[in-house]
Design an enzyme around this catalytic site. Sequence first.
Site, PDB file in Angstrom:
ATOM      1  N   GLN A 145       0.843  -1.189   0.000  1.00  0.00           N
ATOM      2  CA  GLN A 145       0.000   0.000   0.000  1.00  0.00           C
ATOM      3  C   GLN A 145       0.884   1.247   0.000  1.00  0.00           C
ATOM      4  O   GLN A 145       1.644   1.487   0.937  1.00  0.00           O
ATOM      5  CB  GLN A 145      -0.898  -0.004   1.239  1.00  0.00           C
ATOM      6  CG  GLN A 145      -1.524   1.324   1.619  1.00  0.00           C
ATOM      7  CD  GLN A 145      -2.556   1.793   0.628  1.00  0.00           C
ATOM      8  OE1 GLN A 145      -2.247   2.582  -0.259  1.00  0.00           O
ATOM      9  NE2 GLN A 145      -3.774   1.293   0.763  1.00  0.00           N
ATOM     10  N   ARG A 189      -0.017   4.308   0.261  1.00  0.00           N
ATOM     11  CA  ARG A 189      -0.520   5.332   1.171  1.00  0.00           C
ATOM     12  C   ARG A 189      -0.267   4.897   2.603  1.00  0.00           C
ATOM     13  O   ARG A 189      -0.775   3.878   3.057  1.00  0.00           O
ATOM     14  CB  ARG A 189      -2.014   5.522   0.918  1.00  0.00           C
ATOM     15  CG  ARG A 189      -2.647   6.644   1.706  1.00  0.00           C
ATOM     16  CD  ARG A 189      -4.113   6.751   1.297  1.00  0.00           C
ATOM     17  NE  ARG A 189      -4.791   7.808   2.010  1.00  0.00           N
ATOM     18  CZ  ARG A 189      -6.083   8.068   1.894  1.00  0.00           C
ATOM     19  NH1 ARG A 189      -6.813   7.334   1.079  1.00  0.00           N
ATOM     20  NH2 ARG A 189      -6.642   9.045   2.567  1.00  0.00           N
ATOM     21  N   SER A 194     -19.867   6.937  10.722  1.00  0.00           N
ATOM     22  CA  SER A 194     -20.855   6.631   9.685  1.00  0.00           C
ATOM     23  C   SER A 194     -21.119   5.134   9.601  1.00  0.00           C
ATOM     24  O   SER A 194     -22.270   4.695   9.459  1.00  0.00           O
ATOM     25  CB  SER A 194     -20.364   7.151   8.325  1.00  0.00           C
ATOM     26  OG  SER A 194     -21.260   6.798   7.297  1.00  0.00           O
ATOM     27  N   LEU A 230     -20.977   0.672   3.483  1.00  0.00           N
ATOM     28  CA  LEU A 230     -21.668   0.756   2.198  1.00  0.00           C
ATOM     29  C   LEU A 230     -20.809   0.305   1.024  1.00  0.00           C
ATOM     30  O   LEU A 230     -21.333  -0.106  -0.005  1.00  0.00           O
ATOM     31  CB  LEU A 230     -22.136   2.193   1.955  1.00  0.00           C
ATOM     32  CG  LEU A 230     -23.230   2.724   2.890  1.00  0.00           C
ATOM     33  CD1 LEU A 230     -23.545   4.173   2.571  1.00  0.00           C
ATOM     34  CD2 LEU A 230     -24.484   1.881   2.795  1.00  0.00           C
ATOM     35  N   GLU A 236      -8.439   0.220   2.076  1.00  0.00           N
ATOM     36  CA  GLU A 236      -7.832   0.111   3.412  1.00  0.00           C
ATOM     37  C   GLU A 236      -8.453   1.087   4.404  1.00  0.00           C
ATOM     38  O   GLU A 236      -8.607   0.772   5.587  1.00  0.00           O
ATOM     39  CB  GLU A 236      -6.317   0.323   3.355  1.00  0.00           C
ATOM     40  CG  GLU A 236      -5.674   0.159   4.725  1.00  0.00           C
ATOM     41  CD  GLU A 236      -4.173  -0.080   4.677  1.00  0.00           C
ATOM     42  OE1 GLU A 236      -3.533   0.089   5.724  1.00  0.00           O
ATOM     43  OE2 GLU A 236      -3.654  -0.435   3.613  1.00  0.00           O
ATOM     44  N   GLU A 274     -21.742  -3.228 -14.852  1.00  0.00           N
ATOM     45  CA  GLU A 274     -22.848  -4.012 -15.399  1.00  0.00           C
ATOM     46  C   GLU A 274     -23.889  -4.310 -14.321  1.00  0.00           C
ATOM     47  O   GLU A 274     -25.101  -4.249 -14.569  1.00  0.00           O
ATOM     48  CB  GLU A 274     -22.312  -5.310 -16.001  1.00  0.00           C
ATOM     49  CG  GLU A 274     -23.383  -6.250 -16.534  1.00  0.00           C
ATOM     50  CD  GLU A 274     -24.190  -5.655 -17.677  1.00  0.00           C
ATOM     51  OE1 GLU A 274     -25.351  -6.045 -17.848  1.00  0.00           O
ATOM     52  OE2 GLU A 274     -23.656  -4.766 -18.377  1.00  0.00           O
ATOM     53  N   ASN A 275     -23.433  -4.604 -13.107  1.00  0.00           N
ATOM     54  CA  ASN A 275     -24.375  -4.947 -12.037  1.00  0.00           C
ATOM     55  C   ASN A 275     -25.122  -3.732 -11.498  1.00  0.00           C
ATOM     56  O   ASN A 275     -26.237  -3.862 -11.004  1.00  0.00           O
ATOM     57  CB  ASN A 275     -23.644  -5.686 -10.914  1.00  0.00           C
ATOM     58  CG  ASN A 275     -23.468  -7.149 -11.240  1.00  0.00           C
ATOM     59  OD1 ASN A 275     -24.394  -7.937 -11.161  1.00  0.00           O
ATOM     60  ND2 ASN A 275     -22.273  -7.520 -11.684  1.00  0.00           N
TER      61      ASN A 275
END
Length: 286
Positions: A44, A46, A60, A67, A86, A119-120
């Site tokens: 990674q 970052r 949240s 989400l 991450e 597509e989904n």
Amino acid sequence: MSAKRGGLGTNLDALIPTSFFVSGTQVAQQNEVSIEVISPNPRQPRTVFDEDALRELTASIKEVGLLQPPVVRETSPGHYELIMGERRFRAAKAAGLKSIPVIIRQTADNELLREALIENIHRSQLNALEEAAAYTQLLNDFECTHEELAKRLGKSRPHLTNTMRLLSLPATVQRKVAAGVLSAGHARALLGLIDEAEIERLAVRIVAEGLSVRTIEEIVAAGSATSKKKRKPTAAPAPQLLEIAERLSDLYDTRVSVQSGKGRGKITIEFSGMADLERILDLIEE
């Protein structure tokens, strides 16, 4: 604490089915796994994460759920390594989740996975918050541009931007949208307010009194008009400033305003969240 899926949970399998196939090739599968069997990506790039942004995301997730599922790869049976997401993984861990939904990538070709997700989105019946999360995931994880994604989905660029702005609403309001007690129209109308406490109070009124979207728009507009009366009137912006603001808006794919005063001026760039702010910053640094 078990994984709290919030608004996305109701249609998670529709957005991320058990298996993804592109031209007969399995691209990925979706599953919920223990957070303890997921390892950060050692490659990674970052290494510094904004602590305030992480705290906001953690709050949240506690209120609405995760989400946007991170993308992982299986390193050994039952063990996974993060590929994308991450910050979401860290926030979910801080929120106390024991398991989270993930996309388990089966191929190294990210282009195929992106195509499968797009597509989904076309096929799924998503609520506004799920839609916003799906757009944000594609933009962040797969480096789509707003223009490209809008074209691929057959949506307008303003639709994408305005939908993703819903993720900047207070978590309590997002939860009402996810639960279906607050419509997308109501939520978009609330975006006209700045003060979070005021947004939350008005959201409670919408549910309790059954206020229409039109009524909320009028309340927000009246509040804005009252605020403007309290401020010292300013001269209308010069045509040249409007043209510059429009050019900057196109350049950064967001609303930009330019004001000029005696000896100094101000440029205001709007953003819908930390991811959008980082996108704009990348464009500025180019």
